[in-house]
Design a protein around this motif. Sequence first.
Motif, PDB file in Angstrom:
ATOM      1  N   CYS A   1      30.736  25.234  32.694  1.00  0.00           N
ATOM      2  CA  CYS A   1      30.975  23.935  33.314  1.00  0.00           C
ATOM      3  C   CYS A   1      32.346  23.827  33.976  1.00  0.00           C
ATOM      4  CB  CYS A   1      30.844  22.826  32.269  1.00  0.00           C
ATOM      5  SG  CYS A   1      29.166  22.631  31.630  1.00  0.00           S
ATOM      6  N   LEU A   2      33.143  24.891  33.890  1.00  0.00           N
ATOM      7  CA  LEU A   2      34.479  24.845  34.452  1.00  0.00           C
ATOM      8  C   LEU A   2      34.465  25.110  35.952  1.00  0.00           C
ATOM      9  CD1 LEU A   2      36.411  26.949  31.768  1.00  0.00           C
ATOM     10  CD2 LEU A   2      36.107  24.469  31.835  1.00  0.00           C
ATOM     11  N   SER A   3      35.535  24.704  36.619  1.00  0.00           N
ATOM     12  CA  SER A   3      35.719  25.043  38.028  1.00  0.00           C
ATOM     13  C   SER A   3      36.103  26.518  38.138  1.00  0.00           C
ATOM     14  CB  SER A   3      36.819  24.182  38.645  1.00  0.00           C
ATOM     15  OG  SER A   3      38.093  24.540  38.103  1.00  0.00           O
ATOM     16  N   GLY A   4      36.087  27.051  39.367  1.00  0.00           N
ATOM     17  CA  GLY A   4      36.442  28.454  39.567  1.00  0.00           C
ATOM     18  C   GLY A   4      37.858  28.758  39.093  1.00  0.00           C
ATOM     19  N   GLY A   5      38.798  27.875  39.425  1.00  0.00           N
ATOM     20  CA  GLY A   5      40.176  28.090  39.005  1.00  0.00           C
ATOM     21  C   GLY A   5      40.335  28.034  37.502  1.00  0.00           C
ATOM     22  N   GLU A   6      39.626  27.104  36.852  1.00  0.00           N
ATOM     23  CA  GLU A   6      39.684  26.997  35.389  1.00  0.00           C
ATOM     24  C   GLU A   6      39.091  28.241  34.725  1.00  0.00           C
ATOM     25  OE1 GLU A   6      39.372  22.191  34.598  1.00  0.00           O
ATOM     26  OE2 GLU A   6      37.548  23.309  35.084  1.00  0.00           O
TER      27      GLU A   6
ATOM     28  N   ALA B   1      44.120  45.291  29.824  1.00  0.00           N
ATOM     29  CA  ALA B   1      43.256  44.127  29.976  1.00  0.00           C
ATOM     30  C   ALA B   1      42.836  44.025  31.433  1.00  0.00           C
ATOM     31  CB  ALA B   1      43.966  42.855  29.533  1.00  0.00           C
ATOM     32  N   VAL B   2      41.622  43.529  31.669  1.00  0.00           N
ATOM     33  CA  VAL B   2      41.057  43.481  33.014  1.00  0.00           C
ATOM     34  C   VAL B   2      40.642  42.049  33.341  1.00  0.00           C
ATOM     35  CG1 VAL B   2      39.256  44.361  34.543  1.00  0.00           C
ATOM     36  CG2 VAL B   2      40.199  45.835  32.749  1.00  0.00           C
ATOM     37  N   VAL B   3      41.023  41.593  34.525  1.00  0.00           N
ATOM     38  CA  VAL B   3      40.557  40.305  35.039  1.00  0.00           C
ATOM     39  C   VAL B   3      39.951  40.557  36.410  1.00  0.00           C
ATOM     40  CG1 VAL B   3      41.176  37.966  35.749  1.00  0.00           C
ATOM     41  CG2 VAL B   3      42.340  39.014  33.802  1.00  0.00           C
ATOM     42  N   GLY B   4      38.663  40.253  36.536  1.00  0.00           N
ATOM     43  CA  GLY B   4      37.992  40.429  37.815  1.00  0.00           C
ATOM     44  C   GLY B   4      37.761  39.096  38.491  1.00  0.00           C
ATOM     45  N   GLN B   5      36.868  39.071  39.460  1.00  0.00           N
ATOM     46  CA  GLN B   5      36.495  37.821  40.087  1.00  0.00           C
ATOM     47  C   GLN B   5      35.746  36.975  39.071  1.00  0.00           C
ATOM     48  OE1 GLN B   5      34.661  38.205  43.975  1.00  0.00           O
ATOM     49  NE2 GLN B   5      35.589  40.213  44.264  1.00  0.00           N
ATOM     50  N   GLU B   6      35.837  35.668  39.236  1.00  0.00           N
ATOM     51  CA  GLU B   6      35.138  34.749  38.334  1.00  0.00           C
ATOM     52  C   GLU B   6      33.663  35.138  38.270  1.00  0.00           C
ATOM     53  OE1 GLU B   6      32.361  31.361  38.533  1.00  0.00           O
ATOM     54  OE2 GLU B   6      33.960  31.040  39.997  1.00  0.00           O
ATOM     55  N   ASN B   7      33.161  35.330  37.037  1.00  0.00           N
ATOM     56  CA  ASN B   7      31.782  35.806  36.915  1.00  0.00           C
ATOM     57  C   ASN B   7      30.954  34.878  36.046  1.00  0.00           C
ATOM     58  OD1 ASN B   7      33.082  36.413  34.546  1.00  0.00           O
ATOM     59  ND2 ASN B   7      32.866  38.623  34.723  1.00  0.00           N
ATOM     60  N   ASP B   8      29.647  34.949  36.249  1.00  0.00           N
ATOM     61  CA  ASP B   8      28.738  34.124  35.467  1.00  0.00           C
ATOM     62  C   ASP B   8      28.585  34.707  34.073  1.00  0.00           C
ATOM     63  OD1 ASP B   8      28.231  32.369  37.575  1.00  0.00           O
ATOM     64  OD2 ASP B   8      26.661  33.672  38.381  1.00  0.00           O
TER      65      ASP B   8
ATOM     66  N   LEU C   1      39.870  33.518  31.769  1.00  0.00           N
ATOM     67  CA  LEU C   1      39.819  34.982  31.746  1.00  0.00           C
ATOM     68  C   LEU C   1      41.214  35.584  31.591  1.00  0.00           C
ATOM     69  CD1 LEU C   1      37.125  35.702  34.490  1.00  0.00           C
ATOM     70  CD2 LEU C   1      36.829  35.535  32.011  1.00  0.00           C
ATOM     71  N   ILE C   2      42.219  34.930  32.166  1.00  0.00           N
ATOM     72  CA  ILE C   2      43.595  35.389  31.968  1.00  0.00           C
ATOM     73  C   ILE C   2      44.016  35.150  30.522  1.00  0.00           C
ATOM     74  CG2 ILE C   2      46.006  34.983  32.614  1.00  0.00           C
ATOM     75  CD1 ILE C   2      44.916  34.287  35.442  1.00  0.00           C
ATOM     76  N   ALA C   3      43.615  34.002  29.950  1.00  0.00           N
ATOM     77  CA  ALA C   3      43.906  33.745  28.538  1.00  0.00           C
ATOM     78  C   ALA C   3      43.271  34.810  27.648  1.00  0.00           C
ATOM     79  CB  ALA C   3      43.407  32.352  28.144  1.00  0.00           C
TER      80      ALA C   3
END
Length: 262
Positions: free
Chosen positions: A139-144, A80-87, A149-151
């Motif tokens: 509509c979420l914040s960057g942390g959310e 599984a891959v998690v990158g930077q928060e993306n649009d 994405l981790i979920a």
Amino acid sequence: MKRVEARGLCYSYGRGQAVEDVSLYAERGEFVGIIGPNGSGKSTLLKCLYRAIKPQKGEILFDGEDISKMSYRETALKTAVVGQENDVLFEFSVHDIVAMGRSPHKRFFDRDTAEDERIIEHALEHVGMADEAHRRYSCLSGGEKQRVLIARAIAQETDFLILDEPTNHLDVSCQLDIFDFIKRLNLTVIAAIHDLNMASLYCDRLYVMKAGRVFREGTPAELLTPALIREVYGVTAEAELHPATQRPAVTYLPEWALDKNK
């Protein structure tokens, strides 16, 4: 047996080698960090590992098996891959984003089953986002967004996670929260990390990249020294073991402070 191992990887974008003769490994359950300045090859190396690009030389083994002989679906079942928060171009809900993690387990036209829904709900609960399942991801914040994405990665049900600077633009509280959570998952993790103090706190071992090559490999205590930071990043720093963490704490020294002490 190593959970993942790369041997002699090379990749060029046509203007010199982005990754040159890179070898690394991660044992099962190990948190391995990749650090280095911008342009040192960290993201290109990770793209090779999760098959976004194909290395021009070398091999990558998952549990001793060459990934070039696997289907992309087989790879997705392992990684599984998690990158930077993306649009996200479309207005997906939080639930829809996490449900995408179930895709490797399904055929193209399969609908989500009751078991899929249970796994999605469990993943959202795991990251504290169950009550936000029907909110729009945009509509979420960057942390959310990073939690979602981790979920999605959790819903994918793999035990190997690749992180490409996933907290680079988040505030300190969000960074600690996300890395604490990932650490508690007890997965095998390979992560490109921009912040040396975060790498020090959470990684079991580090690979230092410089000009497309592995410059050094070792524990945070072995590598995060003033001499190495100067040689790799070109900055003056102090690094001392913190009494609470027993990990190196890096303090950067700006030019005005150095001039003041002359």
